[in-house]
Design a protein around this motif. Structure first.
Motif, PDB file in Angstrom:
ATOM      1  N   SER A  21     -14.027  26.337  -8.701  1.00 38.10           N
ATOM      2  CA  SER A  21     -14.825  26.183  -9.911  1.00 38.10           C
ATOM      3  C   SER A  21     -14.145  25.349 -10.993  1.00 38.10           C
ATOM      4  CB  SER A  21     -15.172  27.551 -10.498  1.00 38.10           C
ATOM      5  OG  SER A  21     -15.936  28.289  -9.584  1.00 38.10           O
ATOM      6  N   TYR A  22     -12.825  25.360 -11.022  1.00 41.00           N
ATOM      7  CA  TYR A  22     -12.083  24.685 -12.086  1.00 41.00           C
ATOM      8  C   TYR A  22     -11.204  23.587 -11.509  1.00 41.00           C
ATOM      9  CZ  TYR A  22     -13.425  28.711 -14.901  1.00 41.00           C
ATOM     10  OH  TYR A  22     -14.133  29.674 -15.544  1.00 41.00           O
ATOM     11  N   GLN A  23     -10.893  22.601 -12.352  1.00 40.86           N
ATOM     12  CA  GLN A  23     -10.018  21.508 -11.942  1.00 40.86           C
ATOM     13  C   GLN A  23      -9.012  21.223 -13.050  1.00 40.86           C
ATOM     14  OE1 GLN A  23     -11.244  18.407  -9.725  1.00 40.86           O
ATOM     15  NE2 GLN A  23     -12.529  19.711  -8.492  1.00 40.86           N
ATOM     16  N   GLY A  24      -7.849  20.737 -12.676  1.00 44.65           N
ATOM     17  CA  GLY A  24      -6.839  20.314 -13.639  1.00 44.65           C
ATOM     18  C   GLY A  24      -6.311  21.447 -14.506  1.00 44.65           C
ATOM     19  N   PRO A  25      -6.149  21.146 -15.799  1.00 42.38           N
ATOM     20  CA  PRO A  25      -5.587  22.148 -16.709  1.00 42.38           C
ATOM     21  C   PRO A  25      -6.456  23.405 -16.837  1.00 42.38           C
ATOM     22  CG  PRO A  25      -5.569  19.984 -17.736  1.00 42.38           C
ATOM     23  CD  PRO A  25      -6.334  19.862 -16.458  1.00 42.38           C
ATOM     24  N   ALA A  26      -7.762  23.258 -16.693  1.00 40.31           N
ATOM     25  CA  ALA A  26      -8.650  24.426 -16.767  1.00 40.31           C
ATOM     26  C   ALA A  26      -8.367  25.380 -15.609  1.00 40.31           C
ATOM     27  CB  ALA A  26     -10.104  23.990 -16.761  1.00 40.31           C
ATOM     28  N   ALA A  28      -5.431  25.777 -14.084  1.00 46.24           N
ATOM     29  CA  ALA A  28      -4.165  26.446 -14.387  1.00 46.24           C
ATOM     30  C   ALA A  28      -4.370  27.554 -15.407  1.00 46.24           C
ATOM     31  CB  ALA A  28      -3.145  25.432 -14.891  1.00 46.24           C
ATOM     32  N   LYS A  29      -5.191  27.302 -16.414  1.00 42.03           N
ATOM     33  CA  LYS A  29      -5.459  28.310 -17.430  1.00 42.03           C
ATOM     34  C   LYS A  29      -6.213  29.498 -16.833  1.00 42.03           C
ATOM     35  CE  LYS A  29      -7.315  28.805 -22.066  1.00 42.03           C
ATOM     36  NZ  LYS A  29      -7.942  28.131 -23.196  1.00 42.03           N
ATOM     37  N   ALA A  30      -7.202  29.228 -15.969  1.00 43.61           N
ATOM     38  CA  ALA A  30      -7.965  30.308 -15.347  1.00 43.61           C
ATOM     39  C   ALA A  30      -7.078  31.158 -14.445  1.00 43.61           C
ATOM     40  CB  ALA A  30      -9.133  29.734 -14.561  1.00 43.61           C
ATOM     41  N   ILE A  31      -6.201  30.527 -13.684  1.00 43.27           N
ATOM     42  CA  ILE A  31      -5.310  31.284 -12.801  1.00 43.27           C
ATOM     43  C   ILE A  31      -4.298  32.080 -13.616  1.00 43.27           C
ATOM     44  CG2 ILE A  31      -3.497  31.054 -11.046  1.00 43.27           C
ATOM     45  CD1 ILE A  31      -5.176  28.847  -9.786  1.00 43.27           C
ATOM     46  N   SER A  32      -3.827  31.517 -14.727  1.00 41.80           N
ATOM     47  CA  SER A  32      -2.887  32.265 -15.555  1.00 41.80           C
ATOM     48  C   SER A  32      -3.564  33.481 -16.187  1.00 41.80           C
ATOM     49  CB  SER A  32      -2.259  31.365 -16.615  1.00 41.80           C
ATOM     50  OG  SER A  32      -3.224  30.931 -17.544  1.00 41.80           O
ATOM     51  N   TRP A  33      -4.822  33.345 -16.602  1.00 41.07           N
ATOM     52  CA  TRP A  33      -5.561  34.505 -17.131  1.00 41.07           C
ATOM     53  C   TRP A  33      -5.767  35.549 -16.040  1.00 41.07           C
ATOM     54  CZ3 TRP A  33      -6.318  36.342 -21.727  1.00 41.07           C
ATOM     55  CH2 TRP A  33      -6.281  35.497 -22.821  1.00 41.07           C
ATOM     56  N   TYR A  34      -6.063  35.101 -14.843  1.00 38.17           N
ATOM     57  CA  TYR A  34      -6.241  36.027 -13.723  1.00 38.17           C
ATOM     58  C   TYR A  34      -4.936  36.770 -13.441  1.00 38.17           C
ATOM     59  CZ  TYR A  34      -6.731  37.723  -8.959  1.00 38.17           C
ATOM     60  OH  TYR A  34      -6.732  38.516  -7.847  1.00 38.17           O
ATOM     61  N   ALA A  35      -3.828  36.048 -13.433  1.00 35.85           N
ATOM     62  CA  ALA A  35      -2.539  36.666 -13.164  1.00 35.85           C
ATOM     63  C   ALA A  35      -2.153  37.654 -14.257  1.00 35.85           C
ATOM     64  CB  ALA A  35      -1.468  35.598 -13.020  1.00 35.85           C
ATOM     65  N   ALA A  36      -2.405  37.277 -15.509  1.00 33.44           N
ATOM     66  CA  ALA A  36      -2.083  38.184 -16.629  1.00 33.44           C
ATOM     67  C   ALA A  36      -2.928  39.443 -16.555  1.00 33.44           C
ATOM     68  CB  ALA A  36      -2.298  37.462 -17.947  1.00 33.44           C
ATOM     69  N   THR A  37      -4.213  39.281 -16.270  1.00 35.02           N
ATOM     70  CA  THR A  37      -5.096  40.433 -16.169  1.00 35.02           C
ATOM     71  C   THR A  37      -4.693  41.340 -15.007  1.00 35.02           C
ATOM     72  OG1 THR A  37      -6.883  39.113 -17.085  1.00 35.02           O
ATOM     73  CG2 THR A  37      -7.503  41.142 -15.961  1.00 35.02           C
ATOM     74  N   SER A  38      -4.338  40.751 -13.892  1.00 38.23           N
ATOM     75  CA  SER A  38      -3.915  41.533 -12.732  1.00 38.23           C
ATOM     76  C   SER A  38      -2.623  42.289 -13.022  1.00 38.23           C
ATOM     77  CB  SER A  38      -3.710  40.631 -11.518  1.00 38.23           C
ATOM     78  OG  SER A  38      -4.915  40.035 -11.155  1.00 38.23           O
ATOM     79  N   GLY A  39      -1.697  41.635 -13.701  1.00 36.80           N
ATOM     80  CA  GLY A  39      -0.444  42.281 -14.043  1.00 36.80           C
ATOM     81  C   GLY A  39      -0.635  43.454 -14.989  1.00 36.80           C
TER      82      GLY A  39
END
Length: 45
Positions: A21-26, A28-39
């Motif tokens: 669904s996302y490309q480039g910096p978006a 990376a931001k989406a995956i970082s939000w996912y990782a933070a939420t999972s943590g």
């Protein structure tokens, strides 16, 4: 037990949806939000 098994099956699907669904910096931001939420969920779960 079943909740953990279902979560283990859902994690790769969510990451797949994010990467398609996302490309480039978006992406990376989406995956970082996912990782933070999972943590945070792992800490408080």
């Amino acid at each position: 037990m079943w909740q953990g098994a279902a979560a283990a099956l859902m994690a790769p699907r969510v990451l797949g949806i994010i990467t398609t669904s996302y490309q480039g910096p978006a992406r990376a931001k989406a995956i970082s939000w996912y990782a933070a939420t999972s943590g945070i969920a792992a800490v408080f779960g």
